[in-house]
Scaffold this motif. Structure first.
Motif, PDB file in Angstrom:
ATOM      1  N   PHE A  77       0.850  -1.185   0.000  1.00 25.24           N
ATOM      2  CA  PHE A  77       0.000   0.000   0.000  1.00 25.24           C
ATOM      3  C   PHE A  77       0.887   1.237   0.000  1.00 25.24           C
ATOM      4  CE2 PHE A  77      -2.351   3.321   2.370  1.00 25.24           C
ATOM      5  CZ  PHE A  77      -3.396   3.504   1.485  1.00 25.24           C
ATOM      6  N   GLU A  78       0.697   2.101  -0.975  1.00 28.66           N
ATOM      7  CA  GLU A  78       1.526   3.306  -1.138  1.00 28.66           C
ATOM      8  C   GLU A  78       3.013   2.942  -1.171  1.00 28.66           C
ATOM      9  OE1 GLU A  78      -0.122   5.940  -1.721  1.00 28.66           O
ATOM     10  OE2 GLU A  78      -2.020   5.871  -0.647  1.00 28.66           O
ATOM     11  N   GLY A  79       3.326   1.777  -1.789  1.00 28.95           N
ATOM     12  CA  GLY A  79       4.707   1.353  -1.946  1.00 28.95           C
ATOM     13  C   GLY A  79       5.301   0.605  -0.770  1.00 28.95           C
ATOM     14  N   GLU A  80       4.558   0.500   0.325  1.00 25.37           N
ATOM     15  CA  GLU A  80       5.067  -0.152   1.542  1.00 25.37           C
ATOM     16  C   GLU A  80       4.354  -1.489   1.744  1.00 25.37           C
ATOM     17  OE1 GLU A  80       5.100   0.703   6.377  1.00 25.37           O
ATOM     18  OE2 GLU A  80       4.845   2.380   4.965  1.00 25.37           O
ATOM     19  N   LYS A  81       5.125  -2.535   2.024  1.00 27.72           N
ATOM     20  CA  LYS A  81       4.530  -3.848   2.235  1.00 27.72           C
ATOM     21  C   LYS A  81       3.673  -3.837   3.495  1.00 27.72           C
ATOM     22  CE  LYS A  81       5.526  -8.797   2.354  1.00 27.72           C
ATOM     23  NZ  LYS A  81       6.552  -9.853   2.498  1.00 27.72           N
ATOM     24  N   LYS A  82       2.441  -4.359   3.369  1.00 23.51           N
ATOM     25  CA  LYS A  82       1.495  -4.369   4.481  1.00 23.51           C
ATOM     26  C   LYS A  82       1.028  -5.796   4.734  1.00 23.51           C
ATOM     27  CE  LYS A  82       0.953   0.122   5.316  1.00 23.51           C
ATOM     28  NZ  LYS A  82       1.157   0.747   6.642  1.00 23.51           N
ATOM     29  N   ASP A  83       1.747  -6.515   5.588  1.00 19.83           N
ATOM     30  CA  ASP A  83       1.367  -7.893   5.903  1.00 19.83           C
ATOM     31  C   ASP A  83      -0.018  -7.957   6.560  1.00 19.83           C
ATOM     32  OD1 ASP A  83       3.729  -8.925   4.874  1.00 19.83           O
ATOM     33  OD2 ASP A  83       4.781  -8.787   6.795  1.00 19.83           O
ATOM     34  N   SER A  84      -0.397  -6.882   7.268  1.00 19.07           N
ATOM     35  CA  SER A  84      -1.680  -6.868   7.964  1.00 19.07           C
ATOM     36  C   SER A  84      -2.860  -6.824   6.991  1.00 19.07           C
ATOM     37  CB  SER A  84      -1.751  -5.671   8.919  1.00 19.07           C
ATOM     38  OG  SER A  84      -1.631  -4.451   8.197  1.00 19.07           O
ATOM     39  N   PHE A  85      -2.608  -6.432   5.731  1.00 16.05           N
ATOM     40  CA  PHE A  85      -3.684  -6.359   4.744  1.00 16.05           C
ATOM     41  C   PHE A  85      -3.975  -7.722   4.113  1.00 16.05           C
ATOM     42  CE2 PHE A  85      -3.564  -1.584   3.382  1.00 16.05           C
ATOM     43  CZ  PHE A  85      -3.563  -1.199   4.707  1.00 16.05           C
ATOM     44  N   VAL A 110      -0.338  -7.472  -4.785  1.00 15.77           N
ATOM     45  CA  VAL A 110      -1.230  -6.320  -4.943  1.00 15.77           C
ATOM     46  C   VAL A 110      -0.442  -5.047  -4.646  1.00 15.77           C
ATOM     47  CG1 VAL A 110      -3.373  -5.232  -4.174  1.00 15.77           C
ATOM     48  CG2 VAL A 110      -3.155  -7.736  -4.113  1.00 15.77           C
ATOM     49  N   HIS A 111      -0.406  -4.137  -5.620  1.00 20.14           N
ATOM     50  CA  HIS A 111       0.162  -2.800  -5.407  1.00 20.14           C
ATOM     51  C   HIS A 111      -0.984  -1.805  -5.528  1.00 20.14           C
ATOM     52  CE1 HIS A 111       4.514  -3.813  -5.561  1.00 20.14           C
ATOM     53  NE2 HIS A 111       4.094  -4.812  -6.311  1.00 20.14           N
ATOM     54  N   THR A 112      -1.286  -1.115  -4.447  1.00 24.32           N
ATOM     55  CA  THR A 112      -2.466  -0.248  -4.462  1.00 24.32           C
ATOM     56  C   THR A 112      -2.185   1.085  -3.788  1.00 24.32           C
ATOM     57  OG1 THR A 112      -4.843  -0.216  -3.961  1.00 24.32           O
ATOM     58  CG2 THR A 112      -3.397  -1.186  -2.286  1.00 24.32           C
ATOM     59  N   HIS A 113      -2.839   2.106  -4.254  1.00 17.56           N
ATOM     60  CA  HIS A 113      -2.741   3.419  -3.611  1.00 17.56           C
ATOM     61  C   HIS A 113      -4.020   4.205  -3.841  1.00 17.56           C
ATOM     62  CE1 HIS A 113      -1.485   4.511  -7.746  1.00 17.56           C
ATOM     63  NE2 HIS A 113      -2.034   5.677  -7.465  1.00 17.56           N
ATOM     64  N   ASN A 114      -4.280   5.147  -2.932  1.00 16.27           N
ATOM     65  CA  ASN A 114      -5.459   6.000  -3.009  1.00 16.27           C
ATOM     66  C   ASN A 114      -5.065   7.407  -3.431  1.00 16.27           C
ATOM     67  OD1 ASN A 114      -6.990   3.856  -1.943  1.00 16.27           O
ATOM     68  ND2 ASN A 114      -6.674   4.552   0.159  1.00 16.27           N
ATOM     69  N   SER A 115      -5.989   8.093  -4.084  1.00 20.58           N
ATOM     70  CA  SER A 115      -5.754   9.493  -4.439  1.00 20.58           C
ATOM     71  C   SER A 115      -6.016  10.408  -3.248  1.00 20.58           C
ATOM     72  CB  SER A 115      -6.670   9.902  -5.594  1.00 20.58           C
ATOM     73  OG  SER A 115      -8.029   9.885  -5.172  1.00 20.58           O
ATOM     74  N   PHE A 116      -6.581   9.856  -2.188  1.00 21.32           N
ATOM     75  CA  PHE A 116      -6.945  10.626  -1.003  1.00 21.32           C
ATOM     76  C   PHE A 116      -6.146  10.108   0.188  1.00 21.32           C
ATOM     77  CE2 PHE A 116      -9.941   7.283  -2.048  1.00 21.32           C
ATOM     78  CZ  PHE A 116      -9.949   6.491  -0.919  1.00 21.32           C
ATOM     79  N   PRO A 117      -5.954  10.913   1.222  1.00 26.49           N
ATOM     80  CA  PRO A 117      -5.165  10.480   2.379  1.00 26.49           C
ATOM     81  C   PRO A 117      -5.788   9.278   3.069  1.00 26.49           C
ATOM     82  CG  PRO A 117      -5.559  12.842   2.443  1.00 26.49           C
ATOM     83  CD  PRO A 117      -6.435  12.301   1.368  1.00 26.49           C
ATOM     84  N   HIS A 118      -4.949   8.323   3.471  1.00 26.37           N
ATOM     85  CA  HIS A 118      -5.424   7.167   4.224  1.00 26.37           C
ATOM     86  C   HIS A 118      -6.005   7.657   5.545  1.00 26.37           C
ATOM     87  CE1 HIS A 118      -5.864   2.999   5.113  1.00 26.37           C
ATOM     88  NE2 HIS A 118      -5.029   3.005   6.146  1.00 26.37           N
ATOM     89  N   SER A 119      -7.073   7.017   6.008  1.00 29.72           N
ATOM     90  CA  SER A 119      -7.779   7.401   7.234  1.00 29.72           C
ATOM     91  C   SER A 119      -8.392   8.794   7.135  1.00 29.72           C
ATOM     92  CB  SER A 119      -6.848   7.342   8.459  1.00 29.72           C
ATOM     93  OG  SER A 119      -6.425   6.029   8.688  1.00 29.72           O
ATOM     94  N   SER A 120      -8.713   9.223   5.898  1.00 27.93           N
ATOM     95  CA  SER A 120      -9.351  10.528   5.731  1.00 27.93           C
ATOM     96  C   SER A 120     -10.854  10.429   5.876  1.00 27.93           C
ATOM     97  CB  SER A 120      -9.013  11.110   4.360  1.00 27.93           C
ATOM     98  OG  SER A 120      -9.568  10.317   3.338  1.00 27.93           O
ATOM     99  N   GLY A 121     -11.353   9.233   6.113  1.00 29.64           N
ATOM    100  CA  GLY A 121     -12.791   9.080   6.276  1.00 29.64           C
ATOM    101  C   GLY A 121     -13.518   8.806   4.987  1.00 29.64           C
ATOM    102  N   ILE A 122     -12.808   8.716   3.882  1.00 27.87           N
ATOM    103  CA  ILE A 122     -13.424   8.320   2.617  1.00 27.87           C
ATOM    104  C   ILE A 122     -13.377   6.798   2.563  1.00 27.87           C
ATOM    105  CG2 ILE A 122     -13.242   8.452   0.101  1.00 27.87           C
ATOM    106  CD1 ILE A 122     -11.974  11.162   0.430  1.00 27.87           C
TER     107      ILE A 122
END
Length: 355
Positions: A77-85, A110-122
């Motif tokens: 996620f956002e280039g960082e490995k996330k084992d918790s996902f 899976v390589h994924t990223h959002n256009s909005f800040p993580h935990s922004s409530g979207i």
């Protein structure tokens, strides 16, 4: 009905050794809310949502042939490995293996990223699961399924629902309905249905959605827990009926372009959602003091100016401000001058509906 989504691929079809696919999927904001669900991610009432333009998830799904008979997934996620996902993706794969038979034949990255800040409530789970489902259907077609565009989108919506209920509404553009009823043709509990553009007045196709980020942290109660608390809720059955009634009331409003009636209905829906939370057992409140303060300032502004500014709330503290393009200039000055002060770190996101 689920039989239509069983893949026509056989194990001999898994001839591609490795590859990658990409998908982009928008977040969505519900106008008529669904709150409460049955087994297998079936909604307790119909809902309808706008998909957004600037708030989206982009996902690249890499796959490589393997021999072991298990699920193997790495998530970045956002280039960082996330084992918790990874466990959430594997749970999703377990739910959909009957419809996507190649999931154990490949290792997935899976390589994924959002256009909005993580935990922004979207709602990133909606756009994220939708993008992943779109990727899986692409792979299925690459392996020889040959689904049409319509069949591919319907299957992606069906799969996305099994990952995150509202994700089924993020597969399409525009206004998307989900939940079987007797007043919208083609409605289904199994997947989202694109509401016909020809039945929507032009004013609603240019709406802006500015998202006030009142609280950017984790919610105190997850949506999953909140949905489950509807199971023994004393007012649940009446709420399910009312949601369907409100959706039926919305149909002529969408057609005739009555912005005031639209705004009154969506605000009632938003506040009803949060009232149900406060009447749960145990009760919980996801609005923050600044949520209430911003809403009071909004109402004051609307009463003084007659501007067509309305709001909806998701299952959280943040506010989606909805308004037509014709009033955007004046309203956005008001947001910057008056409502920005209620946002955490002064942050808000300017977006618009996606048609």
């Amino acid at each position: 009905m689920e039989q239509q989504f069983i893949s026509n691929l056989s194990t001999t079809s898994f001839s591609i050794e490795e590859g990658s696919v990409n998908a982009k999927s928008p977040s969505n904001i519900a106008l008529v809310k669904y709150w409460g669900k049955k087994k297998n991610q079936i909604p307790t009432n119909s809902s309808i949502s706008y998909t957004l333009t600037n708030s989206y998830t982009e996902t690249e799904l890499k796959f490589k042939k393997k021999q072991s008979d298990n699920f193997e997934v790495e998530v970045y996620f956002e280039g960082e490995k996330k084992d918790s996902f990874s466990p959430k993706i594997i749970t999703f794969f377990e739910r959909i293996i009957d419809y996507v038979p190649f999931l154990k034949a490949y290792k997935f990255t899976v390589h994924t990223h959002n256009s909005f800040p993580h935990s922004s409530g979207i709602a990133s789970s909606a756009s994220g699961m939708s993008a992943l489902a779109l990727c899986l259907v692409q792979i299925e077609n690459n392996l020889g399924a040959n689904l049409s565009e319509e069949e591919s989108l319907k299957k992606a919506s069906f799969l996305a629902r099994l990952g995150s209920g509202s994700a089924c509404r993020s597969v399409f553009k525009g206004l998307i309905e989900w939940g079987e009823n007797n007043f919208i043709k083609g409605s289904s509990d199994l997947y989202g249905t694109k509401y016909p553009d020809t039945e929507i007045h032009e004013v609603f196709k240019t709406f802006h959605d500015t998202i006030l980020l009142i609280h950017e942290g984790q919610k105190s109660v997850s949506s999953t827990v909140g949905h489950n608390l509807m199971n023994n809720h004393p007012y649940a059955e009446r709420r399910f009926v009312e949601a369907n009634e409100n959706l039926e009331k919305l149909i002529p409003i969408l057609k005739n372009g009555d912005v005031k009636a639209f705004g009154e209905l969506i605000e009632h829906e938003a506040l009803t959602l949060h009232a149900m939370m406060m009447m749960s057992n145990p009760a919980f409140i996801l609005m923050k003091p600044n949520t209430v303060a911003a809403l009071e300032k909004l109402w004051e502004y609307r009463n003084e100016t007659d501007r067509q500014l309305y709001f909806t709330l998701d299952a959280g503290a943040n506010i989606h401000l909805l308004y037509p393009a014709s009033d955007a200039l004046e309203i956005e000055i008001f947001i910057e001058k008056e409502l920005k002060a209620f946002c955490q770190n002064g942050n808000y996101i300017k977006d618009k509906v996606n048609f």
